[in-house]
Design an enzyme around this catalytic site. Structure first.
Site, mmCIF file in Angstrom:
data_model
loop_
_atom_site.group_PDB
_atom_site.id
_atom_site.type_symbol
_atom_site.label_atom_id
_atom_site.label_comp_id
_atom_site.label_asym_id
_atom_site.label_seq_id
_atom_site.Cartn_x
_atom_site.Cartn_y
_atom_site.Cartn_z
ATOM 1 N N ALA A 198 -2.319 -12.738 3.797
ATOM 2 C CA ALA A 198 -1.519 -13.010 2.595
ATOM 3 C C ALA A 198 -0.350 -12.034 2.520
ATOM 4 O O ALA A 198 0.778 -12.419 2.177
ATOM 5 C CB ALA A 198 -2.390 -12.906 1.347
ATOM 6 N N ALA A 199 -0.615 -10.776 2.842
ATOM 7 C CA ALA A 199 0.470 -9.777 2.816
ATOM 8 C C ALA A 199 1.535 -10.108 3.855
ATOM 9 O O ALA A 199 2.739 -10.035 3.579
ATOM 10 C CB ALA A 199 -0.103 -8.382 3.071
ATOM 11 N N LYS A 200 1.119 -10.471 5.061
ATOM 12 C CA LYS A 200 2.095 -10.746 6.126
ATOM 13 C C LYS A 200 2.853 -12.048 5.872
ATOM 14 O O LYS A 200 4.053 -12.143 6.175
ATOM 15 C CB LYS A 200 1.402 -10.778 7.493
ATOM 16 C CG LYS A 200 0.797 -9.429 7.926
ATOM 17 C CD LYS A 200 1.829 -8.320 8.013
ATOM 18 C CE LYS A 200 1.283 -7.085 8.718
ATOM 19 N NZ LYS A 200 2.240 -5.972 8.731
ATOM 20 N N ARG A 235 2.925 7.003 14.609
ATOM 21 C CA ARG A 235 2.111 6.585 15.764
ATOM 22 C C ARG A 235 2.238 5.078 15.979
ATOM 23 O O ARG A 235 2.903 4.381 15.224
ATOM 24 C CB ARG A 235 0.636 6.974 15.543
ATOM 25 C CG ARG A 235 -0.049 6.231 14.420
ATOM 26 C CD ARG A 235 -1.579 6.380 14.516
ATOM 27 N NE ARG A 235 -2.220 5.407 13.673
ATOM 28 C CZ ARG A 235 -2.894 5.694 12.571
ATOM 29 N NH1 ARG A 235 -3.046 6.945 12.176
ATOM 30 N NH2 ARG A 235 -3.450 4.725 11.859
ATOM 31 N N SER A 245 3.056 -10.524 11.343
ATOM 32 C CA SER A 245 1.958 -10.747 12.288
ATOM 33 C C SER A 245 1.823 -12.242 12.503
ATOM 34 O O SER A 245 2.050 -13.026 11.564
ATOM 35 C CB SER A 245 0.638 -10.206 11.717
ATOM 36 O OG SER A 245 -0.464 -10.706 12.462
ATOM 37 N N ASN A 257 7.350 -1.082 9.019
ATOM 38 C CA ASN A 257 6.287 -1.242 10.015
ATOM 39 C C ASN A 257 4.922 -0.777 9.506
ATOM 40 O O ASN A 257 3.898 -1.198 10.029
ATOM 41 C CB ASN A 257 6.693 -0.452 11.273
ATOM 42 C CG ASN A 257 5.523 -0.146 12.180
ATOM 43 O OD1 ASN A 257 5.111 -0.974 12.983
ATOM 44 N ND2 ASN A 257 4.944 1.049 12.034
ATOM 45 N N ILE A 259 -1.357 -6.321 20.057
ATOM 46 C CA ILE A 259 -0.697 -5.321 20.885
ATOM 47 C C ILE A 259 -1.601 -4.097 20.906
ATOM 48 O O ILE A 259 -2.207 -3.760 19.878
ATOM 49 C CB ILE A 259 0.699 -5.010 20.310
ATOM 50 C CG1 ILE A 259 1.533 -6.298 20.387
ATOM 51 C CG2 ILE A 259 1.364 -3.862 21.061
ATOM 52 C CD1 ILE A 259 2.920 -6.236 19.931
ATOM 53 N N TYR A 317 -4.788 -9.290 4.533
ATOM 54 C CA TYR A 317 -3.755 -8.990 5.542
ATOM 55 C C TYR A 317 -2.852 -10.203 5.789
ATOM 56 O O TYR A 317 -1.619 -10.085 5.837
ATOM 57 C CB TYR A 317 -4.463 -8.571 6.832
ATOM 58 C CG TYR A 317 -3.580 -8.125 7.961
ATOM 59 C CD1 TYR A 317 -3.051 -6.835 7.997
ATOM 60 C CD2 TYR A 317 -3.304 -8.970 9.036
ATOM 61 C CE1 TYR A 317 -2.260 -6.419 9.062
ATOM 62 C CE2 TYR A 317 -2.528 -8.560 10.096
ATOM 63 C CZ TYR A 317 -2.006 -7.280 10.114
ATOM 64 O OH TYR A 317 -1.234 -6.871 11.172
ATOM 65 N N GLY A 327 5.667 4.131 8.867
ATOM 66 C CA GLY A 327 4.537 4.173 9.795
ATOM 67 C C GLY A 327 4.981 4.608 11.179
ATOM 68 O O GLY A 327 4.405 4.202 12.188
HETATM 69 P P1 NAI Z 1 -1.378 1.938 13.470
HETATM 70 O O1 NAI Z 1 -2.576 1.984 12.563
HETATM 71 O O2 NAI Z 1 -1.492 2.444 14.846
HETATM 72 O O3 NAI Z 1 -0.145 2.643 12.751
HETATM 73 C C1 NAI Z 1 0.180 2.328 11.408
HETATM 74 C C2 NAI Z 1 0.984 3.473 10.840
HETATM 75 O O4 NAI Z 1 1.252 3.195 9.444
HETATM 76 C C3 NAI Z 1 0.229 4.796 10.900
HETATM 77 O O5 NAI Z 1 1.072 5.832 11.375
HETATM 78 C C4 NAI Z 1 -0.186 5.016 9.460
HETATM 79 O O6 NAI Z 1 -0.347 6.392 9.101
HETATM 80 C C5 NAI Z 1 0.975 4.379 8.708
HETATM 81 N N1 NAI Z 1 0.630 4.074 7.317
HETATM 82 C C6 NAI Z 1 -0.499 3.487 6.861
HETATM 83 N N2 NAI Z 1 -0.485 3.429 5.516
HETATM 84 C C7 NAI Z 1 0.685 3.998 5.110
HETATM 85 C C8 NAI Z 1 1.273 4.246 3.847
HETATM 86 N N3 NAI Z 1 0.658 3.899 2.697
HETATM 87 N N4 NAI Z 1 2.490 4.839 3.802
HETATM 88 C C9 NAI Z 1 3.122 5.215 4.952
HETATM 89 N N5 NAI Z 1 2.598 5.010 6.177
HETATM 90 C C10 NAI Z 1 1.397 4.404 6.257
HETATM 91 O O7 NAI Z 1 -0.939 0.385 13.460
HETATM 92 P P2 NAI Z 1 -0.036 -0.422 14.515
HETATM 93 O O8 NAI Z 1 -0.937 -1.210 15.377
HETATM 94 O O9 NAI Z 1 0.971 0.462 15.117
HETATM 95 O O10 NAI Z 1 0.666 -1.483 13.545
HETATM 96 C C11 NAI Z 1 1.984 -1.313 13.076
HETATM 97 C C12 NAI Z 1 2.395 -2.581 12.326
HETATM 98 O O11 NAI Z 1 2.305 -3.708 13.190
HETATM 99 C C13 NAI Z 1 1.520 -2.888 11.115
HETATM 100 O O12 NAI Z 1 2.307 -3.426 10.069
HETATM 101 C C14 NAI Z 1 0.578 -3.955 11.660
HETATM 102 O O13 NAI Z 1 0.072 -4.777 10.632
HETATM 103 C C15 NAI Z 1 1.512 -4.701 12.590
HETATM 104 N N6 NAI Z 1 0.818 -5.468 13.616
HETATM 105 C C16 NAI Z 1 0.129 -4.821 14.619
HETATM 106 C C17 NAI Z 1 -0.504 -5.570 15.582
HETATM 107 C C18 NAI Z 1 -1.226 -4.910 16.710
HETATM 108 O O14 NAI Z 1 -1.805 -5.647 17.504
HETATM 109 N N7 NAI Z 1 -1.235 -3.601 16.850
HETATM 110 C C19 NAI Z 1 -0.497 -7.051 15.559
HETATM 111 C C20 NAI Z 1 0.258 -7.592 14.472
HETATM 112 C C21 NAI Z 1 0.891 -6.824 13.544
#
Ligand code: NAI
Length: 250
Positions: free
Chosen positions: A160-162, A31, A145, A93, A191, A158, A28
């Protein structure tokens, strides 16, 4: 609320972390938080490979981006095998949300979120662990998370996964420790990224109200914690979960 961009000044902080010559995979990484982590690793001298399902818009990033679906083990195994050498640093991530109350949650909503957030990390660890074990060195960081620890209305899939990811972190730490591999998790609170910008303003305000520091962290603040776990400063730290949440969940 504006998304805070990655700050060049913050990238300089990572110089001297000693990742020169290390190969890093960030899932991921195209972005959001993954991008900030990939930028930090790149600034610290690592050879960074982002595995992302959606590579659009990541053409000009200063690291390599590969189209990989982390929930698909064949896609992951092929991508890891195609790297120039085995990864030594791995950040799981990639994540998605499909929020609904349990009674309204479809099989597809459940499976998609478990598939990316939990099975995705398993697929990467299984693919990367043999190379790390053979090298006698490896660092794995899983992005969990705070909601995987406290539960969250509307996020059964979500959370359960985390929560599962935290269990996976501890088991992988036990299984791989004797091979010189540490496995830790970072649990962010809210965030500001694309994922959270898509929420209604009321949810961001609620998270802000929960913080004790009265500000929400930016992507770089999360990257700092990941870089600590990846670095030799944390070489005797394994199986741990660090919250980066401005005190949202104490
Ligand atoms: P985001 O949606 O901005 O970025 C997620 C990235 O994962 C994207 O680039 C997307 O294309 C990629 N992705 C999604 N499905 C995929 C797949 N099957 N294979 C490969 N890549 C895939 O999300 P963000 O906010 O950057 O979150 C990143 C991590 O942090 C996630 O695991 C999220 O659950 C976790 N998180 C984020 C929080 C937040 O407040 N932003 C809070 C707690 C956890």
């Amino acid at each position: 609320m504006a998304v805070q961009q990655n700050l060049p000044a913050a990238a300089c902080v990572y110089k001297g972390f000693g990742f020169e010559g290390r190969l890093a995979v960030v899932t991921g990484g195209a972005r959001g938080l993954g991008r900030a982590i990939a930028d930090a690793l790149q600034a610290a001298g690592a050879e960074v490979h982002a595995f992302d399902w959606d590579v659009a818009g990541a053409e000009n990033v200063p690291f390599q981006v590969h189209k990989v679906d982390v929930s698909n083990s064949e896609s992951v195994n092929a991508a890891v095998a195609a790297l120039p050498r085995p990864p030594e640093l791995l950040v799981n991530n990639a994540g998605i949300t499909r929020d609904k109350r349990i009674v309204n949650m479809s099989d597809a909503d459940w499976q998609a979120v478990i598939g990316v957030n939990l099975t995705g990390a398993f697929n990467l660890i299984r693919a990367a662990a043999p190379g790390m074990s053979a090298a006698g060195y490896g660092r794995i960081v899983n992005i969990a998370s705070i909601n995987g620890i406290r539960g969250k209305f509307g996020q059964a899939n979500y959370t359960a996964a985390k929560a599962g990811l935290i269990g996976l972190t501890k088991t992988a730490a036990r299984e791989l420790g004797a091979k010189g591999v540490t496995v830790n998790a970072v649990a962010p609170g809210m965030i500001l990224t694309d994922m959270t910008q898509a929420l209604d303003e009321q949810f961001r305000q609620k998270a802000l109200d929960e913080t004790v520091l009265k500000a929400l962290p930016a992507a770089n603040d999360l990257a700092n914690a990941v870089m600590f776990f990846l670095s030799d400063a944390a070489k005797f730290v394994t199986g741990q979960v660090m919250k980066v949440d401005s005190g949202q969940y104490i």
